[in-house]
Design a protein around this motif. Sequence first.
Motif, PDB file in Angstrom:
ATOM      1  N   SER A 226       0.810  -1.218   0.000  1.00 17.35           N
ATOM      2  CA  SER A 226       0.000   0.000   0.000  1.00 17.35           C
ATOM      3  C   SER A 226       0.843   1.267   0.000  1.00 17.35           C
ATOM      4  O   SER A 226       0.335   2.358  -0.261  1.00 17.35           O
ATOM      5  CB  SER A 226      -0.920   0.014   1.233  1.00 17.35           C
ATOM      6  OG  SER A 226      -0.164   0.197   2.423  1.00 17.35           O
ATOM      7  N   GLY A 227       2.128   1.117   0.328  1.00 19.03           N
ATOM      8  CA  GLY A 227       2.997   2.285   0.399  1.00 19.03           C
ATOM      9  C   GLY A 227       3.012   2.942   1.765  1.00 19.03           C
ATOM     10  O   GLY A 227       3.727   3.928   1.976  1.00 19.03           O
ATOM     11  N   VAL A 228       2.248   2.405   2.693  1.00 13.11           N
ATOM     12  CA  VAL A 228       2.160   2.960   4.047  1.00 13.11           C
ATOM     13  C   VAL A 228       2.631   1.909   5.041  1.00 13.11           C
ATOM     14  O   VAL A 228       2.133   0.775   5.035  1.00 13.11           O
ATOM     15  CB  VAL A 228       0.720   3.387   4.387  1.00 13.11           C
ATOM     16  CG1 VAL A 228       0.640   3.916   5.815  1.00 13.11           C
ATOM     17  CG2 VAL A 228       0.221   4.426   3.401  1.00 13.11           C
ATOM     18  N   SER A 229       3.580   2.276   5.884  1.00 10.64           N
ATOM     19  CA  SER A 229       4.065   1.335   6.888  1.00 10.64           C
ATOM     20  C   SER A 229       2.986   1.068   7.933  1.00 10.64           C
ATOM     21  O   SER A 229       2.272   1.978   8.349  1.00 10.64           O
ATOM     22  CB  SER A 229       5.311   1.886   7.592  1.00 10.64           C
ATOM     23  OG  SER A 229       6.396   1.969   6.699  1.00 10.64           O
ATOM     24  N   GLY A 230       2.882  -0.185   8.337  1.00 11.29           N
ATOM     25  CA  GLY A 230       1.996  -0.551   9.428  1.00 11.29           C
ATOM     26  C   GLY A 230       2.800  -0.711  10.702  1.00 11.29           C
ATOM     27  O   GLY A 230       4.030  -0.658  10.696  1.00 11.29           O
ATOM     28  N   SER A 231       2.123  -0.924  11.802  1.00  7.73           N
ATOM     29  CA  SER A 231       2.781  -1.166  13.080  1.00  7.73           C
ATOM     30  C   SER A 231       2.118  -2.348  13.752  1.00  7.73           C
ATOM     31  O   SER A 231       0.982  -2.245  14.233  1.00  7.73           O
ATOM     32  CB  SER A 231       2.695   0.061  13.992  1.00  7.73           C
ATOM     33  OG  SER A 231       3.146  -0.260  15.296  1.00  7.73           O
ATOM     34  N   GLU A 289     -13.710  -4.835  10.438  1.00  7.21           N
ATOM     35  CA  GLU A 289     -14.676  -4.536  11.500  1.00  7.21           C
ATOM     36  C   GLU A 289     -13.998  -4.177  12.820  1.00  7.21           C
ATOM     37  O   GLU A 289     -14.514  -3.353  13.584  1.00  7.21           O
ATOM     38  CB  GLU A 289     -15.603  -5.731  11.710  1.00  7.21           C
ATOM     39  CG  GLU A 289     -16.604  -5.946  10.584  1.00  7.21           C
ATOM     40  CD  GLU A 289     -17.391  -7.233  10.752  1.00  7.21           C
ATOM     41  OE1 GLU A 289     -17.229  -7.893  11.818  1.00  7.21           O
ATOM     42  OE2 GLU A 289     -18.162  -7.583   9.845  1.00  7.21           O
ATOM     43  N   VAL A 290     -12.832  -4.774  13.090  1.00 11.73           N
ATOM     44  CA  VAL A 290     -12.148  -4.480  14.352  1.00 11.73           C
ATOM     45  C   VAL A 290     -11.154  -3.331  14.211  1.00 11.73           C
ATOM     46  O   VAL A 290     -10.391  -3.041  15.133  1.00 11.73           O
ATOM     47  CB  VAL A 290     -11.445  -5.737  14.913  1.00 11.73           C
ATOM     48  CG1 VAL A 290     -12.456  -6.798  15.287  1.00 11.73           C
ATOM     49  CG2 VAL A 290     -10.404  -6.280  13.944  1.00 11.73           C
ATOM     50  N   GLY A 291     -11.166  -2.659  13.056  1.00 13.88           N
ATOM     51  CA  GLY A 291     -10.391  -1.436  12.891  1.00 13.88           C
ATOM     52  C   GLY A 291      -8.966  -1.590  12.438  1.00 13.88           C
ATOM     53  O   GLY A 291      -8.168  -0.645  12.558  1.00 13.88           O
ATOM     54  N   LEU A 292      -8.596  -2.741  11.871  1.00  9.35           N
ATOM     55  CA  LEU A 292      -7.213  -2.977  11.493  1.00  9.35           C
ATOM     56  C   LEU A 292      -6.913  -2.685  10.031  1.00  9.35           C
ATOM     57  O   LEU A 292      -5.746  -2.682   9.626  1.00  9.35           O
ATOM     58  CB  LEU A 292      -6.813  -4.419  11.815  1.00  9.35           C
ATOM     59  CG  LEU A 292      -6.840  -4.773  13.303  1.00  9.35           C
ATOM     60  CD1 LEU A 292      -6.478  -6.219  13.506  1.00  9.35           C
ATOM     61  CD2 LEU A 292      -5.899  -3.867  14.093  1.00  9.35           C
ATOM     62  N   SER A 293      -7.937  -2.443   9.224  1.00  9.80           N
ATOM     63  CA  SER A 293      -7.706  -2.084   7.838  1.00  9.80           C
ATOM     64  C   SER A 293      -7.638  -0.562   7.707  1.00  9.80           C
ATOM     65  O   SER A 293      -7.800   0.177   8.685  1.00  9.80           O
ATOM     66  CB  SER A 293      -8.807  -2.661   6.933  1.00  9.80           C
ATOM     67  OG  SER A 293      -8.463  -2.499   5.575  1.00  9.80           O
ATOM     68  N   THR A 294      -7.382  -0.092   6.505  1.00  4.14           N
ATOM     69  CA  THR A 294      -7.343   1.338   6.211  1.00  4.14           C
ATOM     70  C   THR A 294      -8.114   1.582   4.924  1.00  4.14           C
ATOM     71  O   THR A 294      -8.412   0.645   4.175  1.00  4.14           O
ATOM     72  CB  THR A 294      -5.899   1.836   6.027  1.00  4.14           C
ATOM     73  OG1 THR A 294      -5.329   1.215   4.855  1.00  4.14           O
ATOM     74  CG2 THR A 294      -5.032   1.500   7.243  1.00  4.14           C
ATOM     75  N   SER A 315      -3.000  -8.281   4.801  1.00  2.00           N
ATOM     76  CA  SER A 315      -2.097  -9.348   5.210  1.00  2.00           C
ATOM     77  C   SER A 315      -1.086  -8.797   6.201  1.00  2.00           C
ATOM     78  O   SER A 315      -0.379  -7.835   5.904  1.00  2.00           O
ATOM     79  CB  SER A 315      -1.363  -9.928   3.994  1.00  2.00           C
ATOM     80  OG  SER A 315      -0.485 -10.970   4.384  1.00  2.00           O
ATOM     81  N   GLY A 316      -1.047  -9.390   7.386  1.00  3.64           N
ATOM     82  CA  GLY A 316      -0.064  -8.963   8.370  1.00  3.64           C
ATOM     83  C   GLY A 316      -0.687  -8.167   9.495  1.00  3.64           C
ATOM     84  O   GLY A 316      -1.870  -8.302   9.800  1.00  3.64           O
ATOM     85  N   GLY A 317       0.115  -7.301  10.107  1.00  2.96           N
ATOM     86  CA  GLY A 317      -0.306  -6.596  11.301  1.00  2.96           C
ATOM     87  C   GLY A 317      -1.448  -5.633  11.102  1.00  2.96           C
ATOM     88  O   GLY A 317      -2.275  -5.431  11.986  1.00  2.96           O
ATOM     89  N   GLY A 318      -1.513  -4.982   9.949  1.00  2.00           N
ATOM     90  CA  GLY A 318      -2.581  -4.045   9.680  1.00  2.00           C
ATOM     91  C   GLY A 318      -2.181  -2.608   9.928  1.00  2.00           C
ATOM     92  O   GLY A 318      -1.016  -2.292  10.189  1.00  2.00           O
ATOM     93  N   LEU A 319      -3.175  -1.706   9.826  1.00  3.38           N
ATOM     94  CA  LEU A 319      -2.964  -0.261   9.942  1.00  3.38           C
ATOM     95  C   LEU A 319      -1.995   0.232   8.881  1.00  3.38           C
ATOM     96  O   LEU A 319      -1.236   1.183   9.092  1.00  3.38           O
ATOM     97  CB  LEU A 319      -2.471   0.108  11.347  1.00  3.38           C
ATOM     98  CG  LEU A 319      -3.363  -0.336  12.504  1.00  3.38           C
ATOM     99  CD1 LEU A 319      -2.744   0.091  13.837  1.00  3.38           C
ATOM    100  CD2 LEU A 319      -4.767   0.233  12.368  1.00  3.38           C
TER     101      LEU A 319
END
Length: 361
Positions: A226-231, A289-294, A315-319
């Motif tokens: 996505s080009g955005v780092s997740g945490s 639904e639990v807020g981990l996507s963007t 896929s992965g940690g999300g955000l």
Amino acid sequence: MAAADPGTFTGRGVPARDPGVPGERTGVGRAHGKAILLGEHAVVYGAPALALPVPQLAVTAGATGRHRAREGEDEVSFTVTGPGSEPVAPPTEGLRRLVAEFKRRTGLAGRLRVEVLVDCAIPQGRGLGSSAACARAAVLALADLFGRGLDAGTVFDLVQASENVAHGRASGIDAVATGADSLVLFRSGIVQELPVALAGGGPVRPHEPAGGHIGGFDGLFVIADSGVSGSTREAVELLRHGFERDAGTRTKFVGRVSDLTDAAAAALADGRPGELGARMTENHELLHEVGLSTDRIDALVGAALASGGLGAKISGGGLGGCMIALAGDPAHAEDVVRSLRDTGAVRTWVVPVGRFARHAG
């Protein structure tokens, strides 16, 4: 599992140490990236998870130095580099924990003076296992350098020591998948390899019928950045706080993800890519639904499905980070890749499995 190979380290952008330096030699270790197909986050709470090794995202570590019998403070440095990047010093707290555990588990007493150079093709902060792969490659390089044979369980424990510092409570799936050569089903610390052929070294069993493969599963997984780092740490805490507010939410989430992952594993075993794709999409809806996507990830998932993907999810940690889609054949995979790039994916990788893997590369 990945294995350490003897030789001089000459990874991209990382110079090999002069072999003429007295008393010094170089050990080498290798690992690779991974992508979670289903089960991320729920796996921490005992649910199963499915992971896909990504052999295209290779990691090679070279450990150069020596061991002295006398006591003293270890001098161990870590540098990570990759294609088109300058060498950088990575967060070292987890890696230093790894070194301390390595010495304890292998009985290596005394003082170490070692430089570890890691050539990592995995972008960091994308949920593709960069920290675990770097730790695994470093462990294997140290083992090669000091002539210590490590079984799979010991390697796992050492990588986990680093991962728990890097991410908080790590499930262990990254520590396994970054060294696996098969898709893996991970459940409460128990690993089951799923014998589906992968491009770049997946398993071919001796009893496999000519021209076929176990399970008959064919498809291509398309991973998009996505080009955005997740945490991962932030996402884990976000989910934990939500579960603390409503314990019923946790029970429902973990139970539903468990059902989806088990159904997906059965679809892989039976060669039903359409069903696997559907379960992936349902898993994405739960993570949303639990807020981990963007919004950006959701847009990429929508683009993959609209262009013929059989399923798609974060896929992965999300955000932030990556999403993964399943395509049924190379033509559909090309359509999915094109659509993802048009929607803003900064890069994509395609991992063919089954009969498509046999013709890759």
